[in-house]
Design an enzyme around this catalytic site. Structure first.
Site, PDB file in Angstrom:
ATOM      1  CB  ALA A   8      36.517  40.945  47.402  1.00 45.04           C
ATOM      2  N   GLY A   9      40.102  42.078  46.752  1.00 46.72           N
ATOM      3  CA  GLY A   9      40.859  43.319  45.826  1.00 46.72           C
ATOM      4  C   GLY A   9      40.761  43.122  44.324  1.00 46.72           C
ATOM      5  CE  LYS A 188      51.975  34.556  39.960  1.00 40.04           C
ATOM      6  NZ  LYS A 188      50.624  34.433  40.409  1.00 40.04           N
ATOM      7  CB  SER A 261      49.849  42.645  43.060  1.00 41.34           C
ATOM      8  OG  SER A 261      50.885  41.812  43.471  1.00 41.34           O
ATOM      9  CD  GLU A 274      50.928  39.551  48.709  1.00 42.39           C
ATOM     10  OE1 GLU A 274      50.274  38.737  49.253  1.00 42.39           O
ATOM     11  OE2 GLU A 274      51.198  39.933  47.720  1.00 42.39           O
TER      12      GLU A 274
END
Length: 313
Positions: A8-9, A188, A261, A274
C-alpha cells in the site's frame, strides 16, 4: 468485493482508496511502520488535483495477518518486485481456494513467484498508466488520470476477471480487458526501463528528460535491447509504438511533471530499487539468449552504484 492491497505505497494507496470509495471492503497491507501508524491515527489522506479526502481503512503489516482474518476475494499485488515472495509468504492466512491475485507490479518474471501461492487459473496479470506519489506517511498525492489493462493467465479465470473489471470500472479506474497482456507487460517494462532509470540517474522529472537532445537516442537504444530479448521469448514488440508511448508521457499536462517510482524510492527515500526486474532482467535474459544488451547492463550497474552511494535499504 473484499479486496486486499498487498503493498500500500503510493500506487497501492491510490487504487485502494478508489476501490474503497466505490463501496468495496478494502484492507491495506504494507511494511512501512510510519505509513501504518499514520493511517491508523489519521486515516489515509488522498490529495487529488482539485480536492482532498480522508479514508479510514484498516491497515496491517504482513506479519500481522493471522488465521483469524477471513479470506479475501482478490489480492492486488503492488509490492516492489523484490518483496513479492516474502509478502505472499506472510499473508497466506487470507489466501483461500477461491482467492484471485491481480498482479500490477512493474517488471518481468512474477508469474513463477505467484504460482507458488495460488493456482495459475487464479492469477490475473495487468499493467497501469495511473501515477501516484507519497507526500509523506499516510499522505498520497494523486495526479492525472490513467487506465488499467488486465487479462486472466489461464482461460478458467476469465469469468472472475470480468467481475474484477466491473468492480474497477465502478471505481473509476478505467479498466480494459486485454487479449495480449504479455505484450503490454513488455511494453510497460520498456517505459519503465527508460524513464525510471534515466530520470533517477539524471535527477529529473519525465518532462525534463524528454526535453534533452539525447532523449530519443537513449530510448531507441534501450527499447531496441528490450525488443531483441522479447523476440527471443516469442513477443514481437512494435518499437515505434513503444517509443511513441514513452514520448507521450513528456506532456506536462499528463505525466510530464511526475518523478518515476524509482526516483521516489532511491533519490527521495534512499530505498533499493526494482532495477534487477526491469533493465537487469533484460540484461540477464540477454545473456541466456546470447543477445548483447550494453545499455541495460550499464544502466543496471549505474543504479546499483547510486544505491551504494546513498546507502539504500
Amino acid at each position: 468485493m473484499k479486496i486486499a492491497i498487498a503493498g500500500a505505497g503510493a500506487m497501492g494507496s491510490r487504487i485502494g482508496l478508489m476501490l474503497h470509495q466505490a463501496g468495496n471492503e478494502v484492507v491495506l497491507i504494507d511494511r512501512w511502520p510510519d505509513h501504518i501508524k499514520a493511517i491508523r491515527e489519521n486515516g489515509l489522506i488522498g490529495e487529488f488535483e482539485d480536492h482532498k479526502v480522508t479514508a479510514h481503512l484498516p491497515i496491517y503489516s504482513p506479519e500481522e495477518i493471522v488465521d483469524g482474518h477471513a479470506n479475501v476475494d482478490l489480492i492486488v499485488a503492488l509490492t516492489k518486485s523484490m518483496q513479492l515472495e516474502a509478502m505472499f509468504q506472510d499473508i497466506q492466512p487470507i489466501i483461500g481456494e477461491k482467492t484471485f491475485v491481480f498482479c500490477l507490479l512493474n517488471g518481468l518474471g512474477h508469474e513463477e513467484t505467484l504460482a507458488k501461492f495460488v493456482p495459475k487459473e487464479n492469477i490475473i496479470f495487468g499493467t497501469t498508466t495511473w501515477t501516484a506519489g507519497l507526500a509523506g506517511p499516510g499522505h498520497a498525492k494523486l495526479i492525472g488520470s490513467g487506465s488499467i489493462e488486465m487479462e486472466n493467465l489461464a482461460p478458467q479465470g476469465k469469468a472472475f476477471t470480468l467481475e474484477v473489471l466491473e468492480v474497477f470500472q465502478q471505481a473509476g479506474l478505467n479498466p480494459i480487458y486485454s487479449s495480449n497482456v504479455r505484450y503490454s507487460i513488455w511494453k510497460k517494462a520498456c517505459i519503465n526501463g527508460t524513464l525510471n532509470g534515466l530520470c533517477t540517474i539524471l535527477d529529473c522529472n519525465i518532462a525534463d528528460f524528454g526535453s534533452l537532445s539525447i532523449a530519443r537516442n537513449l530510448i531507441e537504444s534501450i527499447v531496441g535491447e528490450f525488443a531483441a530479448v522479447a523476440e527471443a521469448e516469442g513477443i514481437e514488440l512494435n518499437q515505434s509504438q513503444v517509443i511513441q508511448a514513452i514520448e507521450a508521457t513528456y506532456d506536462v499536462n499528463t505525466q510530464g511533471l511526475h518523478f518515476p517510482s524509482m526516483y521516489q524510492d532511491l533519490i527521495r527515500n534512499h530505498r533499493k530499487t526494482e532495477i534487477d526486474y526491469i533493465n537487469g532482467a533484460v540484461w540477464q535474459k540477454g545473456k541466456n539468449y546470447q543477445i548483447n544488451t550494453p545499455y541495460c547492463a550499464f544502466l543496471t550497474q549505474l543504479i546499483h552504484g547510486k544505491e551504494e552511494l546513498l546507502k539504500a535499504k
